[in-house]
Design a protein around this motif. Structure first.
Motif, PDB file in Angstrom:
ATOM      1  N   GLN A 119      -4.822   0.091  19.296  1.00 34.14           N
ATOM      2  CA  GLN A 119      -6.102  -0.469  19.749  1.00 34.14           C
ATOM      3  C   GLN A 119      -6.255  -1.923  19.268  1.00 34.14           C
ATOM      4  OE1 GLN A 119      -7.747   1.169  21.989  1.00 34.14           O
ATOM      5  NE2 GLN A 119      -6.231   2.799  21.755  1.00 34.14           N
ATOM      6  N   PRO A 120      -7.086  -2.698  19.994  1.00 38.13           N
ATOM      7  CA  PRO A 120      -7.203  -4.130  19.682  1.00 38.13           C
ATOM      8  C   PRO A 120      -7.774  -4.416  18.296  1.00 38.13           C
ATOM      9  CG  PRO A 120      -8.843  -3.441  21.296  1.00 38.13           C
ATOM     10  CD  PRO A 120      -7.893  -2.315  21.149  1.00 38.13           C
ATOM     11  N   GLY A 174      -5.604  -6.807  22.096  1.00 37.32           N
ATOM     12  CA  GLY A 174      -5.415  -5.725  23.059  1.00 37.32           C
ATOM     13  C   GLY A 174      -6.435  -5.709  24.185  1.00 37.32           C
ATOM     14  N   ILE A 175      -7.647  -6.162  23.920  1.00 40.95           N
ATOM     15  CA  ILE A 175      -8.658  -6.153  24.986  1.00 40.95           C
ATOM     16  C   ILE A 175      -8.302  -7.199  26.042  1.00 40.95           C
ATOM     17  CG2 ILE A 175     -11.054  -6.716  25.567  1.00 40.95           C
ATOM     18  CD1 ILE A 175     -11.938  -5.281  23.100  1.00 40.95           C
ATOM     19  N   GLN A 178      -5.164  -6.252  28.002  1.00 35.65           N
ATOM     20  CA  GLN A 178      -5.259  -5.095  28.902  1.00 35.65           C
ATOM     21  C   GLN A 178      -6.323  -5.253  29.981  1.00 35.65           C
ATOM     22  OE1 GLN A 178      -3.482  -2.253  29.089  1.00 35.65           O
ATOM     23  NE2 GLN A 178      -2.083  -3.001  27.528  1.00 35.65           N
ATOM     24  N   MET A 179      -7.325  -6.073  29.707  1.00 36.45           N
ATOM     25  CA  MET A 179      -8.458  -6.182  30.620  1.00 36.45           C
ATOM     26  C   MET A 179      -8.090  -6.985  31.871  1.00 36.45           C
ATOM     27  SD  MET A 179     -12.195  -7.774  29.743  1.00 36.45           S
ATOM     28  CE  MET A 179     -11.468  -9.209  28.962  1.00 36.45           C
ATOM     29  N   MET A 180      -8.634  -6.561  33.018  1.00 34.04           N
ATOM     30  CA  MET A 180      -8.489  -7.389  34.215  1.00 34.04           C
ATOM     31  C   MET A 180      -9.766  -8.187  34.432  1.00 34.04           C
ATOM     32  SD  MET A 180      -6.364  -5.856  37.330  1.00 34.04           S
ATOM     33  CE  MET A 180      -6.758  -4.137  37.476  1.00 34.04           C
ATOM     34  N   GLU A 181      -9.594  -9.469  34.684  1.00 32.03           N
ATOM     35  CA  GLU A 181     -10.707 -10.325  35.069  1.00 32.03           C
ATOM     36  C   GLU A 181     -10.211 -11.223  36.187  1.00 32.03           C
ATOM     37  OE1 GLU A 181     -13.599 -11.266  31.410  1.00 32.03           O
ATOM     38  OE2 GLU A 181     -11.710 -12.325  31.280  1.00 32.03           O
ATOM     39  N   GLU A 249     -15.612 -24.361  21.209  1.00 30.18           N
ATOM     40  CA  GLU A 249     -16.733 -24.311  22.140  1.00 30.18           C
ATOM     41  C   GLU A 249     -17.992 -24.077  21.321  1.00 30.18           C
ATOM     42  OE1 GLU A 249     -17.799 -22.070  26.359  1.00 30.18           O
ATOM     43  OE2 GLU A 249     -16.738 -20.955  24.813  1.00 30.18           O
ATOM     44  N   ARG A 268     -17.189 -13.058  22.496  1.00 32.45           N
ATOM     45  CA  ARG A 268     -17.907 -12.578  23.688  1.00 32.45           C
ATOM     46  C   ARG A 268     -19.028 -11.649  23.280  1.00 32.45           C
ATOM     47  NH1 ARG A 268     -13.698 -12.232  28.425  1.00 32.45           N
ATOM     48  NH2 ARG A 268     -15.165 -10.698  29.229  1.00 32.45           N
ATOM     49  N   LEU A 269     -18.783 -10.825  22.264  1.00 34.27           N
ATOM     50  CA  LEU A 269     -19.842  -9.933  21.777  1.00 34.27           C
ATOM     51  C   LEU A 269     -20.966 -10.758  21.171  1.00 34.27           C
ATOM     52  CD1 LEU A 269     -17.682  -7.192  20.022  1.00 34.27           C
ATOM     53  CD2 LEU A 269     -18.435  -7.326  22.376  1.00 34.27           C
ATOM     54  N   MET A 271     -21.738 -13.773  21.907  1.00 34.77           N
ATOM     55  CA  MET A 271     -22.455 -14.492  22.960  1.00 34.77           C
ATOM     56  C   MET A 271     -23.551 -13.608  23.551  1.00 34.77           C
ATOM     57  SD  MET A 271     -20.874 -16.517  26.188  1.00 34.77           S
ATOM     58  CE  MET A 271     -19.590 -17.244  25.206  1.00 34.77           C
ATOM     59  N   LYS A 272     -23.223 -12.340  23.751  1.00 32.62           N
ATOM     60  CA  LYS A 272     -24.216 -11.387  24.270  1.00 32.62           C
ATOM     61  C   LYS A 272     -25.357 -11.226  23.265  1.00 32.62           C
ATOM     62  CE  LYS A 272     -25.500  -8.153  27.188  1.00 32.62           C
ATOM     63  NZ  LYS A 272     -25.743  -8.442  28.605  1.00 32.62           N
ATOM     64  N   ARG A 317     -14.929 -23.438  29.813  1.00 37.31           N
ATOM     65  CA  ARG A 317     -16.145 -23.529  30.565  1.00 37.31           C
ATOM     66  C   ARG A 317     -17.303 -23.461  29.575  1.00 37.31           C
ATOM     67  NH1 ARG A 317     -12.214 -22.163  32.605  1.00 37.31           N
ATOM     68  NH2 ARG A 317     -12.016 -20.645  30.942  1.00 37.31           N
TER      69      ARG A 317
ATOM     70  N   ILE B  33     -16.355  -9.956  37.035  1.00 34.39           N
ATOM     71  CA  ILE B  33     -15.701  -8.652  36.982  1.00 34.39           C
ATOM     72  C   ILE B  33     -15.037  -8.437  35.635  1.00 34.39           C
ATOM     73  CG2 ILE B  33     -13.746  -7.319  37.933  1.00 34.39           C
ATOM     74  CD1 ILE B  33     -16.018  -7.758  39.878  1.00 34.39           C
ATOM     75  N   TRP B  35     -12.397  -5.180  34.179  1.00 33.65           N
ATOM     76  CA  TRP B  35     -11.752  -3.882  34.398  1.00 33.65           C
ATOM     77  C   TRP B  35     -10.977  -3.571  33.141  1.00 33.65           C
ATOM     78  CZ3 TRP B  35      -6.644  -2.406  34.121  1.00 33.65           C
ATOM     79  CH2 TRP B  35      -6.226  -1.269  34.830  1.00 33.65           C
ATOM     80  N   MET B  36     -11.327  -2.493  32.481  1.00 39.94           N
ATOM     81  CA  MET B  36     -10.676  -2.208  31.194  1.00 39.94           C
ATOM     82  C   MET B  36     -10.220  -0.754  31.159  1.00 39.94           C
ATOM     83  SD  MET B  36      -9.981  -3.592  28.187  1.00 39.94           S
ATOM     84  CE  MET B  36      -9.161  -2.795  26.796  1.00 39.94           C
ATOM     85  N   PRO B  37      -8.915  -0.523  31.115  1.00 39.15           N
ATOM     86  CA  PRO B  37      -8.437   0.866  31.061  1.00 39.15           C
ATOM     87  C   PRO B  37      -8.479   1.394  29.635  1.00 39.15           C
ATOM     88  CG  PRO B  37      -6.580  -0.623  31.006  1.00 39.15           C
ATOM     89  CD  PRO B  37      -7.817  -1.493  31.057  1.00 39.15           C
ATOM     90  N   TYR B  39      -6.202   2.634  27.199  1.00 33.94           N
ATOM     91  CA  TYR B  39      -4.756   2.684  27.154  1.00 33.94           C
ATOM     92  C   TYR B  39      -4.323   3.482  25.936  1.00 33.94           C
ATOM     93  CZ  TYR B  39      -5.064  -1.236  23.890  1.00 33.94           C
ATOM     94  OH  TYR B  39      -5.357  -2.053  22.830  1.00 33.94           O
ATOM     95  N   SER B  60     -19.723  -9.851  28.861  1.00 34.03           N
ATOM     96  CA  SER B  60     -19.397 -10.029  27.438  1.00 34.03           C
ATOM     97  C   SER B  60     -18.288  -9.074  27.022  1.00 34.03           C
ATOM     98  CB  SER B  60     -20.640  -9.873  26.563  1.00 34.03           C
ATOM     99  OG  SER B  60     -21.237  -8.622  26.745  1.00 34.03           O
TER     100      SER B  60
END
Lengths: 329, 180
Positions: A119-120, A174-175, A178-181, A249, A268-269, A271-272, A317, B33, B35-37, B39, B60
Motif C-alpha cells: 500500500q502507498p 502507490g496512489i 495506480q490511480m487513473m486521471e 506551489e 491533495r488531502l 488541499m481538501k 497549475r 476524474i 479512478w483508483m483500483p 490493488y 483531492s
C-alpha cells in the motif's frame, strides 16, 4: 494542435512520457505497485515507435547498473522501482552520482520498513533527500501530486539531469502510480542522433576521436586531495541546484494564519482540508514542496507561523494567489 | 457536482473496466476524474473493487471511507460496503449470489438482475454494462453520447464493433433497474 487527453495510470503516464520525450533506454524489474511501468513499455513496443530500448533486467541491481552504463554513453536512460527494490538501487545511484552522470529514476513508494506492505506511503522521504547510498551526494528530487505531473516531470527531470549531470528522482507513491486521471499528452519528440549526443555530452564515452583526449567515466579517485577537491565541486553543484531549481506551489498563503505543508498525495488531502476550513472561516493555506533540496523557513514574528521562502518558481497549475512575501534571510 | 462511487465484486466480473468506461465517459463530458483500483496480490478471482470520482472540481483523495453510490456484485462486497453509503445515498446490487439483503433504511436501494439479463442476451461479458446502465438510470450524471465515446476510448480498436452491443446492454440495464 488539439490537446490529446487520455485517462492513464501514473505508472503508464510516466512510461508514455519517456517514449514521447525521446528517451533512449529503460531498464526495469517488476515490483508492486509500479509494475505497470514496464508492462506499459512492453505493450507499446518503443523500439518500433522511437528506437528506445526497454529491457527487463535480472534484478534491480542489474537495472540500475545498466542505467549507469547507458548514461556513461550519453544516453537518456531511466529505471523505476518501489521502496524495497529502490533500496537495492542505492549503490548504483551512488556510483552514478560519483561519476556525475545524468539519469532519471522513479520510486513509487510503498510502506516499509523491510518488505512492508504494497500500500502507498511517503516513508522514503529521508532516503530520497539525504542521498540514500554511501558518500556525500544528493539527488534532484521531484515529487508529483497528480498523474499529469508524473507525465510532465519526465521532461523536467531529464532536462535537469543533463543540465547538472546528476541523477534525478521522481518520488511518487502507490496512489499516484495506480490511480487513473486525465493527462494531457505532449507531442512525440525525435530521439537525438549520435552526433547530437556527442555534441550535448562531450564528456560521454562515445568513442575517442583524434581531436580529443580519452573520456573516462569513473567514481574512483585514489588521490585523496583530488577526491576532496571533487567533493567540494559536488557541494558547489548542489548549492547551485538549491539556489536555482527549487519548485513549490503555494496556495492561499498571503492571508493565512495557518499553513499546511505537504507533498504528493498528502498535499491533495491537505488541499481538501484547506477548502473545508476556509468555508468555515479559518484562514488556512498550503505549501506544497515539489523539489526537496531545501527548506528555508522563517517565523513570522507576530504570529509564529512558519513561512516558506517564496522566490521559488512553480510549473504546476496554480490556484488563487501565491504569496509574494520574501522571508528574511 | 461531485459523485463518489465504488464498484465492488469478484475479479473477472468486469469491475475495473466498468469503472474505466464510466471514468472515460466523465472525461469526455469534460469533468475531473479519478479512478483508483484496490490493488492487491491477487491475480484472478478474489474480491476486486474500484473507486471512481466524477466531479466539477479538482479531485483531492481517491481513497474514501464513504460514497454517494455503492455498487455491489457479491455478498462479500455487500458485507463490506453497505455501511459505507452516505445517508441519502444510493446502493445498487445484483441479487445473484446475494444471500443477505441490504437492511439500511436511510439510503436508496436498487436492484438489477444483471447476471440473469446478460445470460438472456446470450453474452455474459455484457454483465458489467447492464450494471452501468442501471447506475446511469439512477444517477444520470453522464450523457449517453459521452458514454458511447467513453466506450470508444477505453476499448481497444478491435473491440469497437462491440460498441452497439454494449450500448444495448446499457439500455437494458436502464430499463430493468428496480427500486426496492
Amino acid at each position: 494542435m488539439e490537446k490529446e487527453l487520455k485517462l492513464m495510470k501514473g505508472n503508464e503516464a510516466i512510461a508514455e512520457a519517456a517514449i514521447r520525450y525521446g528517451a533512449d533506454a529503460y531498464f526495469g524489474y517488476p515490483i508492486t505497485p509500479q509494475s505497470e511501468v514496464i508492462e506499459y513499455f512492453m505493450e507499446q513496443n518503443p523500439i518500433e515507435r522511437t528506437g528506445m530500448v526497454v529491457l527487463q533486467a535480472e534484478s534491480e541491481v542489474a537495472a540500475i547498473n545498466m542505467v549507469y552504463g547507458a548514461a556513461a554513453c550519453g544516453m537518456a536512460a531511466m529505471t523505476s522501482s518501489s521502496s524495497p527494490g529502490f533500496s537495492l538501487k542505492q549503490e548504483g545511484l551512488s556510483y552514478i552520482a560519483g561519476a556525475e552522470l545524468p539519469c532519471l529514476v522513479l520510486n513509487v513508494v510503498r510502506g516499509g520498513p523491510g518488505l512492508g506492505t504494497i500500500q502507498p506511503s511517503q516513508s522514503d522521504y529521508f532516503q530520497s533527500t539525504k542521498g540514500g547510498g554511501h558518500g556525500d551526494y544528493r539527488l534532484i528530487v521531484l515529487a508529483p501530486a497528480s498523474v499529469q505531473e508524473m507525465y510532465d516531470f519526465v521532461q523536467i527531470g531529464f532536462d535537469l539531469a543533463f543540465k547538472y549531470r546528476n541523477p534525478v528522482l521522481i518520488l511518487s507513491d502507490g496512489i499516484i502510480g495506480q490511480m487513473m486521471e486525465k493527462v494531457e499528452i505532449g507531442p512525440q519528440r525525435v530521439r537525438r542522433t549520435m552526433d547530437e549526443v556527442i555534441k550535448q555530452c562531450p564528456w560521454a564515452t562515445t568513442g575517442k576521436t583524434a581531436n580529443r583526449e580519452r573520456n573516462i567515466i569513473t567514481s574512483l579517485d585514489l588521490v585523496a586531495s583530488r577526491q576532496e577537491e571533487f567533493n567540494r565541486k559536488l557541494v558547489k553543484k548542489y548549492d547551485t541546484i538549491r539556489e536555482k531549481e527549487v519548485r513549490c506551489e503555494c496556495i492561499n498563503c498571503d492571508d493565512a494564519d495557518y499553513v499546511f505543508v505537504a507533498y504528493g498525495t498528502s498535499s491533495r488531502l491537505c488541499m481538501k482540508s484547506m477548502d473545508l476550513l476556509r468555508k468555515e472561516g479559518y484562514k488556512v493555506g498550503l505549501v506544497r514542496p515539489i523539489t526537496f533540496e531545501d527548506y528555508r523557513w522563517s517565523r513570522r514574528e507576530s504570529k509564529g507561523i512558519p513561512h516558506y521562502r517564496n522566490e521559488h518558481r512553480t510549473d504546476g497549475r496554480r490556484r488563487n494567489a501565491r504569496s509574494k512575501r520574501q522571508a528574511p534571510s | 457536482m461531485t459523485e463518489e462511487i465504488i464498484i465492488a465484486g469478484f475479479g473477472g466480473q468486469g469491475v475495473l473496466s466498468m469503472g474505466k468506461i464510466l471514468a472515460y465517459s466523465g472525461l469526455m463530458q469534460g469533468q475531473e476524474i479519478a479512478w483508483m483500483p484496490s490493488y492487491g496480490p491477487e491475480m484472478r478471482g478474489g474480491t476486486s473493487n474500484v473507486t471512481v470520482i466524477i466531479s466539477d472540481e479538482r479531485v483531492s483523495s481517491p481513497i474514501l471511507t464513504q460514497y454517494d453510490t455503492v455498487i455491489v456484485l457479491n455478498q462479500q462486497s455487500m458485507d463490506k460496503f453497505e455501511s459505507t453509503v452516505k445517508p441519502g445515498g444510493t446502493l445498487i446490487f445484483d441479487p445473484n449470489g446475494i444471500t443477505k439483503m441490504p437492511t439500511r433504511k436511510d439510503i436508496n436501494i436498487y436492484k438489477i438482475e444483471a447476471a440473469q439479463l446478460a445470460s438472456d442476451m446470450g453474452n455474459q461479458k455484457v454483465f458489467n454494462m447492464i450494471v452501468l446502465g442501471a447506475f446511469l438510470k439512477v444517477r444520470p450524471i453522464v450523457d449517453n453520447r459521452y458514454v458511447e465515446e467513453g466506450l470508444r476510448h477505453s476499448l481497444p480498436e478491435r473491440a469497437h464493433k462491440l460498441i452497439p452491443l454494449n450500448m444495448e446492454a446499457i439500455e437494458k440495464g436502464k430499463a430493468e433497474v428496480v427500486k426496492m
